[in-house]
Motif scaffolding. Structure first.
Motif, PDB file in Angstrom:
ATOM      1  N   LEU A 105      41.155   1.883  15.310  1.00  9.10           N
ATOM      2  CA  LEU A 105      41.093   2.426  13.948  1.00  9.10           C
ATOM      3  C   LEU A 105      40.958   1.300  12.918  1.00  9.10           C
ATOM      4  CD1 LEU A 105      43.799   5.258  14.026  1.00  9.10           C
ATOM      5  CD2 LEU A 105      41.342   5.550  13.658  1.00  9.10           C
ATOM      6  N   ILE A 106      41.679   0.216  13.136  1.00  6.55           N
ATOM      7  CA  ILE A 106      41.614  -0.902  12.186  1.00  6.55           C
ATOM      8  C   ILE A 106      40.209  -1.508  12.189  1.00  6.55           C
ATOM      9  CG2 ILE A 106      42.474  -3.250  11.755  1.00  6.55           C
ATOM     10  CD1 ILE A 106      45.236  -2.206  12.312  1.00  6.55           C
ATOM     11  N   CYS A 107      39.621  -1.638  13.382  1.00  6.63           N
ATOM     12  CA  CYS A 107      38.254  -2.183  13.463  1.00  6.63           C
ATOM     13  C   CYS A 107      37.262  -1.214  12.818  1.00  6.63           C
ATOM     14  CB  CYS A 107      37.869  -2.455  14.908  1.00  6.63           C
ATOM     15  SG  CYS A 107      38.891  -3.720  15.654  1.00  6.63           S
ATOM     16  N   ILE A 108      37.453   0.079  13.041  1.00  3.91           N
ATOM     17  CA  ILE A 108      36.569   1.084  12.430  1.00  3.91           C
ATOM     18  C   ILE A 108      36.620   0.963  10.907  1.00  3.91           C
ATOM     19  CG2 ILE A 108      36.386   3.587  11.987  1.00  3.91           C
ATOM     20  CD1 ILE A 108      36.991   4.023  14.980  1.00  3.91           C
ATOM     21  N   LEU A 109      37.819   0.765  10.398  1.00  6.50           N
ATOM     22  CA  LEU A 109      37.976   0.627   8.949  1.00  6.50           C
ATOM     23  C   LEU A 109      37.220  -0.609   8.448  1.00  6.50           C
ATOM     24  CD1 LEU A 109      39.441   1.974   6.593  1.00  6.50           C
ATOM     25  CD2 LEU A 109      41.349   0.420   6.955  1.00  6.50           C
ATOM     26  N   THR A 110      37.322  -1.712   9.181  1.00  3.75           N
ATOM     27  CA  THR A 110      36.664  -2.953   8.754  1.00  3.75           C
ATOM     28  C   THR A 110      35.148  -2.794   8.718  1.00  3.75           C
ATOM     29  OG1 THR A 110      38.416  -4.053   9.979  1.00  3.75           O
ATOM     30  CG2 THR A 110      36.621  -5.434   9.231  1.00  3.75           C
ATOM     31  N   VAL A 111      34.603  -2.074   9.705  1.00  3.40           N
ATOM     32  CA  VAL A 111      33.140  -1.971   9.816  1.00  3.40           C
ATOM     33  C   VAL A 111      32.574  -0.884   8.885  1.00  3.40           C
ATOM     34  CG1 VAL A 111      31.253  -1.397  11.431  1.00  3.40           C
ATOM     35  CG2 VAL A 111      33.176  -2.761  12.209  1.00  3.40           C
ATOM     36  N   ASN A 112      33.372   0.149   8.615  1.00  3.20           N
ATOM     37  CA  ASN A 112      32.783   1.336   7.995  1.00  3.20           C
ATOM     38  C   ASN A 112      33.254   1.661   6.572  1.00  3.20           C
ATOM     39  OD1 ASN A 112      31.213   2.805  10.331  1.00  3.20           O
ATOM     40  ND2 ASN A 112      33.090   1.988  11.215  1.00  3.20           N
ATOM     41  N   ALA A 113      34.305   0.979   6.087  1.00 10.34           N
ATOM     42  CA  ALA A 113      34.846   1.395   4.776  1.00 10.34           C
ATOM     43  C   ALA A 113      33.951   0.957   3.624  1.00 10.34           C
ATOM     44  CB  ALA A 113      36.239   0.811   4.591  1.00 10.34           C
ATOM     45  N   PHE A 114      33.895   1.763   2.598  1.00 11.87           N
ATOM     46  CA  PHE A 114      33.264   1.378   1.333  1.00 11.87           C
ATOM     47  C   PHE A 114      34.326   0.740   0.446  1.00 11.87           C
ATOM     48  CE2 PHE A 114      30.358   5.331   1.599  1.00 11.87           C
ATOM     49  CZ  PHE A 114      29.425   4.631   2.344  1.00 11.87           C
ATOM     50  N   THR A 115      33.883  -0.130  -0.454  1.00 16.99           N
ATOM     51  CA  THR A 115      34.809  -0.592  -1.487  1.00 16.99           C
ATOM     52  C   THR A 115      34.903   0.506  -2.534  1.00 16.99           C
ATOM     53  OG1 THR A 115      34.147  -2.870  -1.120  1.00 16.99           O
ATOM     54  CG2 THR A 115      35.204  -2.390  -3.220  1.00 16.99           C
ATOM     55  N   LEU A 116      36.124   0.998  -2.732  1.00 15.54           N
ATOM     56  CA  LEU A 116      36.360   2.006  -3.777  1.00 15.54           C
ATOM     57  C   LEU A 116      36.273   1.282  -5.116  1.00 15.54           C
ATOM     58  CD1 LEU A 116      37.606   4.888  -4.519  1.00 15.54           C
ATOM     59  CD2 LEU A 116      39.818   3.743  -4.439  1.00 15.54           C
ATOM     60  N   THR A 117      35.480   1.840  -6.044  1.00 14.57           N
ATOM     61  CA  THR A 117      35.334   1.155  -7.343  1.00 14.57           C
ATOM     62  C   THR A 117      35.631   2.106  -8.501  1.00 14.57           C
ATOM     63  OG1 THR A 117      32.989   1.703  -7.391  1.00 14.57           O
ATOM     64  CG2 THR A 117      33.552  -0.482  -6.576  1.00 14.57           C
TER      65      THR A 117
END
Ligand SMILES: C[S@@+](CC[C@H](N)C(=O)[O-])C[C@H]1O[C@@H](n2cnc3c(N)ncnc32)[C@H](O)[C@@H]1O
Length: 547
Positions: free
Chosen positions: A193-205
């Motif tokens: 899950l942590i790796c998925i977050l690193t690869v797939n998350a957008f920066t919330l702006t």
């Protein structure tokens, strides 16, 4: 308990997804669409987390800096108007309404944990995963979304094989997440899950593109990268079909940057796509494990992003090596080192204004470094942040004008590009601050009042300009656009310069553009930028009318 799952609003009728050789899943347009059109919308991301530093200054539920209006503003510290959660003393809310909504959706699952750790605060990604695991265990996630999340690209094998410090950090994060969440999921799944977050998350702006945290949903995560993207991400936007109203905090909305044809792949840029080729390549390989083969990369390193300005004064020595270029590249390396250093301490820009001015003078001194070449625009942006947090609005006005007129138009072709729109709003806000502060020029009284008048007229010109650009073509149904409409609606009653602008629009637009360009040129000359380099960037144009 299926009934406990929050209602999701999802729109993806303009897109379809299929596997594509060498690129995994890819998302395509199912019909011809116009620039700015909404391509996808998802109201509730599966993972959303505010950056630790932003917890102090933003409502934990709606992400606004204050509860008053939600107008995107550049006023910096508004934490006083937020109320701290009495349970954990870590997160803040605009009011009881925001607190109640956050409590029932997720905060009741994590408040005790945050309180136990206080004053320590878990890192942003750990907080994001802890909340996700607790929501999953409480039956608050739609079954299908959880399964689709776990199927996303994680690059786990590459990361494991590579080992080193990064792998150790990921393992530590997974162990911390497991122990703090009390989850019964395996360590391997949490690591995934942590790796998925690193690869797939957008920066919330924020609506003006200040980074606030991260957001992830498995559908919008299937968009691939291009350094010449045809789409962009926005938050605080509603579905195109919905009446203006409350936009879900963190809701993800994907829009076309330019017209897109049916069956064309939809792409975003994962990195700052104004970086030179080698920097883009390095970042994409390091974080996303692929080599980009987009149109821009296919052009190699002979683009405006890569080149230094060639002048007659570029002398080669007898061995053919270019002394000026190598000296300039040395300055460039120092400038990048400073940029990375300042970026690693967000919110401290006001303490680095002198360093920024000094390195920017060095870049100017090369006489070959274009204003729009990395890292100069990024340094100028940090300088602007530093000046704003020190209330040095008059200087901030010149810096914002340089970015808006001389730098970003070269880097981002479309007038409606989110970065250009955000900078226009910033310039508009600074203009207002200058007017409100009754900023006087440092010359005679006559000059001061003529500056005041120009600022007043410029304020009117900019409001009408941003209003027209936001209404041109497809309409984005967002909080930013609402703020623009609001500013346009009220300008006649708040500005004594509006009647003069209305009477002589053409003349005023020309005069204010000329005045602004004079401010820009004076500032650039003060920084030691050569006329040749200034001329390279004069593509911004002399008009302040939509294209
Ligand atoms: C956010 S995911 C995008 C969806 C992904 N293709 C999938 O199947 O889940 C990011 C990953 O997709 C792949 N990817 C994205 N853009 C790519 C591109 N232009 N060329 C090759 N692979 C790409 C890389 O493996 C990257 O780490």
């Amino acid at each position: 308990m299926a009934s406990d799952v929050p209602e999701q609003v999802f729109q993806d009728t303009n897109v379809y997804t299929r596997r594509t050789p060498g690129r995994g899943n890819a998302t395509f347009c199912s019909k011809n669409v116009k620039a700015k059109s909404q391509l996808m919308y998802v109201a509730k991301p599966l993972i959303v987390a505010l950056e630790t530093a932003e917890l102090l200054t933003h409502c934990y539920f709606c992400f606004r800096t204050s509860g008053e209006s939600g107008l995107p503003s550049y006023s910096l510290e508004q934490a006083r108007s937020l109320k701290t959660c009495s349970g954990c003393k870590v997160v803040r809310f605009c009011d009881q309404k925001c607190q109640r909504q956050a409590w029932s959706a997720y905060h009741r699952l994590e408040c005790k944990l945050f309180a136990r750790l206080h004053p320590r605060i878990l890192p942003t990604n750990v907080r994001g995963i802890v909340r996700l695991l607790k929501q999953q265990e409480a039956g608050k996630l739609a079954e299908g979304e959880w399964v689709r999340l776990l199927a996303l690209e994680a690059h786990l094998d590459q990361l494991r094989k590579e080992g080193g410090e990064r792998w150790e950090d990921l393992m530590l994060m997974a162990q911390a997440t497991k122990s703090y969440s009390g989850s019964e999921q395996s360590l391997e799944l949490i690591l995934r899950l942590i790796c998925i977050l690193t690869v797939n998350a957008f920066t919330l702006t924020s609506p003006t593109l200040d980074p606030l945290g991260l957001a992830l949903h498995p559908s919008t995560a299937l968009l691939n990268h291009s350094c010449d993207p045809n789409a962009f991400v926005r938050f605080q936007v509603l579905p195109a079909s919905q009446q203006p109203g409350f936009a879900e905090p963190g809701g993800i909305s994907i829009h076309a940057l330019r017209d897109i044809s049916k069956n064309e792949e939809i792409t975003l840029s994962y990195v700052d796509n104004t970086l030179p080729l080698e920097n883009r390549r390095g970042e994409l390989m390091e974080r996303y494990f692929f080599r980009c083969s987009c149109n821009l990369c296919a052009r190699g390193s002979n683009t405006t992003r890569d080149n230094l300005h060639q002048t007659n004064s570029m002398l080669s020595d007898q061995n053919g090596s270019n002394l000026l270029a190598s000296k300039s590249l040395r300055v460039g390396r120092d400038a990048i080192a400073l940029l990375l250093d300042i970026e690693s301490h967000p919110g401290m820009e006001q303490t680095r204004v002198d360093d920024l001015n000094s390195i920017m003078a060095d870049l100017a001194g090369t006489a070959v470094w274009p204003l729009y070449r990395y890292p100069w625009p990024q340094l100028r942006h940090l300088l602007l942040l530093g000046l704003l947090s020190s209330n040095r609005y008059s200087e901030a006005l010149s810096q914002s004008a340089i970015l808006m007129r001389a730098v970003y138009p070269v880097m981002h072709e479309q007038q409606h590009h989110p970065i250009r729109m955000a900078q226009l709003w910033v310039l508009l806000s600074i203009c207002l601050y200058c007017l409100e502060a009754g900023i006087q020029g440092d010359g005679s009284i006559g000059e001061a009042s003529s500056r005041f008048r120009m600022l007043g007229l410029l304020h009117c010109v900019l409001i009408e300009f941003i209003y027209r650009v936001s209404h041109e073509g497809a309409r984005i149904n967002g909080a930013f656009e609402d703020s623009i409409d609001q500013a346009y609606k009220t300008i006649a009653s708040v500005s004594s310069f509006w009647p003069e602008y209305q009477q002589k629009k053409g003349t005023v637009i020309k005069a204010t553009a000329l005045w602004l360009d004079n401010q820009i040129h004076d500032q650039l000359r003060k920084e030691g930028v050569s006329q040749e380099i200034i001329d390279l960037s004069s593509r911004g144009g002399a008009t302040l009318t939509p294209s």
